[in-house]
Design a protein around this motif. Sequence first.
Motif, short mmCIF file in Angstrom:
data_model
loop_
_atom_site.label_atom_id
_atom_site.label_comp_id
_atom_site.label_asym_id
_atom_site.label_seq_id
_atom_site.Cartn_x
_atom_site.Cartn_y
_atom_site.Cartn_z
N GLN A 132 0.85 -1.18 0.00
CA GLN A 132 0.00 0.00 0.00
C GLN A 132 0.89 1.24 0.00
O GLN A 132 1.88 1.30 0.74
CB GLN A 132 -0.92 0.00 1.22
CG GLN A 132 -1.87 -1.19 1.24
CD GLN A 132 -2.93 -1.07 2.31
OE1 GLN A 132 -3.10 -0.02 2.90
NE2 GLN A 132 -3.63 -2.16 2.57
N SER A 160 -2.39 -1.22 -3.48
CA SER A 160 -3.44 -0.34 -2.98
C SER A 160 -2.88 1.05 -2.75
O SER A 160 -1.67 1.23 -2.55
CB SER A 160 -4.02 -0.87 -1.67
OG SER A 160 -4.51 -2.19 -1.82
N THR A 161 -3.75 2.03 -2.77
CA THR A 161 -3.36 3.39 -2.46
C THR A 161 -4.48 4.04 -1.66
O THR A 161 -5.56 3.48 -1.52
CB THR A 161 -3.07 4.19 -3.74
OG1 THR A 161 -2.47 5.43 -3.38
CG2 THR A 161 -4.33 4.45 -4.53
N GLU A 162 -4.18 5.21 -1.13
CA GLU A 162 -5.18 5.95 -0.39
C GLU A 162 -5.30 7.35 -0.98
O GLU A 162 -4.30 8.04 -1.14
CB GLU A 162 -4.80 6.05 1.09
CG GLU A 162 -4.81 4.70 1.82
CD GLU A 162 -4.41 4.83 3.27
OE1 GLU A 162 -4.34 5.98 3.75
OE2 GLU A 162 -4.17 3.81 3.91
#
Length: 660
Positions: free
Chosen positions: A487, A519-521
């Motif tokens: 992430q 994944s990323t935010e």
Amino acid sequence: MNKTYCPSLTEYKRRVARVVNIGGVPLGGDFPIRVQSMTTVDTMDTLGSVEQTLRMVEAGCEYVRITAPSVKEAQNLLEIKKQLRARGCNVPLIADIHFTPNAAELAARIVEKVRVNPGNYADKKKFEEIEYTDASYAAEVERIRERFRPLVKICKEYGTAMRIGTNHGSLSDRILSRYGDTPLGMVESALEFLRLCEEENYYDVVLSMKASNTQVMVQAYRLLVQKLDEEGLQPYPLHLGVTEAGEAEDGRIKSAVGIGTLLEDGLGDTVRVSLTEAPEAEAPVAKALIYRYTNRAEEARPILASNSENPINPFQYHRRAAREVANFGGLNVPRVITDLSRVAALEYADLRAAGHLYSSFLDKFQMSDLGADYIYTGQTPAPFMLPNGLKEMVDYSAWLDGGQRAEHFPVLTPAEYAAAGPRHPALNFVFQELATLTPAALAQLRDDATAVIILHTSNAHAMPEIRRAFFELLGAEVNNPVIINRQYPALTPEETQLYAATDVGGLLLDGLGDGVVLSTELLPERPKADWLTTIDGLNQLSFGILQAARTRMSKTEYISCPSCGRTLFDLQETTAMIRKRTDHLKGVKIGIMGCIVNGPGEMADADYGYVGVGKGKIALYRGQEVIKKSVPEERAVDDLIELMREDGKWVEKEVEPVAG
């Protein structure tokens, strides 16, 4: 077998190399990892070389390499150097030499460093299989040593540094006859020259082991370090690079997989990223790769290590044996999971971000070559039936609340997995990290034929921590498939691209990993379109990393050189033209080389080659065999396609459905 190749497998420690002074910019020791690149204009174009060098230095290059294919170019290095110094630029210059010892000996009196390739410096490369007796082999080595010795003496006299740069694709017939097309052959090719340097008490040497195949490249550098230690040779500094990496996203990913993997283990003292782009575009990529390790030792969390022994062979690729669970592990290719858990109100069209294209006009899906195998929807399962071939992962609580549906596969936390509760009869995903792999957890996983592990970490030293977790699994004989999860919050797209390629690619190169999920935010208030664009990029990145690590070929691969003064056509324009017409050929590898120096050898394992052999003339290759020797440039791409058609490798490009 001695498997030691780096200072530590569990903490960031940079290998302490011998310091080599290159024109007042020292390399190795505690000095920073240096950035370099190579000019692309004709070396006889003095003003063009000077102007391009100035742009490269402004972009961050600390050394600049210029080709010197013959004596006249080597002589002109003096004029280039004079004009640079007159304009206040003192960047050290490096002469790049192939085939011409006379040019090397002249250049060594002018520039701060010369680069020689042992595969073609007074050695033979005719792509012939030649049988050597021990006596004839030794005689050939001695002949080459005597031809190389004058250069060593000149470099020693003038204080000129040298890079002994082995290229995987240009190993001599002699080396190939004894060692084959292997990392060991690459290392031995360099050591033959290095031993002579030490005999002459000349130590201002830098070493490199370049290849377009990232597996071979990483194995060769590791083996080189191990052999230097084993033979009691000096710890010479290392120049890192993936040769013929290509352009754009593919070139950056491939470079990060190879270079980043070595940097993670503290190897490397200077970096060149070889892109089929202007050389000033290479330096920022190299700087970004290097910058990640500036404060790594301080930022990293200590890695728990119950056993410091490396249970895998770091010098040869072997995929970790994993039991088959659904379509994970066994002989299956690594799977790609697209994280859609943060996308609100999922619709048909949103699956385009996972490579599944919906046409409202046809009311059906078509999967692209980069179609994900699974989507992860977390707490909000898709409110519609997924297209054939795409499967869905949901959080364990959502799976329970949704009636434990057979077409949904639950994702459990370590605590949920440890508790006795309902399970899917065929496939269950379990989040784990190094700290949660307790003896009890390992025993439970070992006995569970339905479990697929999702390994993740928040450690800044991420790749080595996940690797350590794999070592724990190997030591406990847990053979469940493993998905690598990374992430990347608060990073630019460019940083995410390079960091993910390093973290995931480095594990895949060691045969570790049966899948990947990135994944990323983003801030919650960002529009849905931003989320989908970012997720689409991560999905493409996942496939790009698998391809760069040679573990899943999902698209056309271009092995294209970065251009230099030897190039006989516009590499960037030609690569773009070939890509436009062939980028739908899944898994086909095409080499695009500007000259014969970077020709059939440097293409290594390409299926087809497009090589400049004269002004406006192209040679076409099938593997390393030339098929057409002098094709006019204006029809060369058509002839290349016709060659593929003859081999049954050509298919027409399909028109994508319109998303709706």
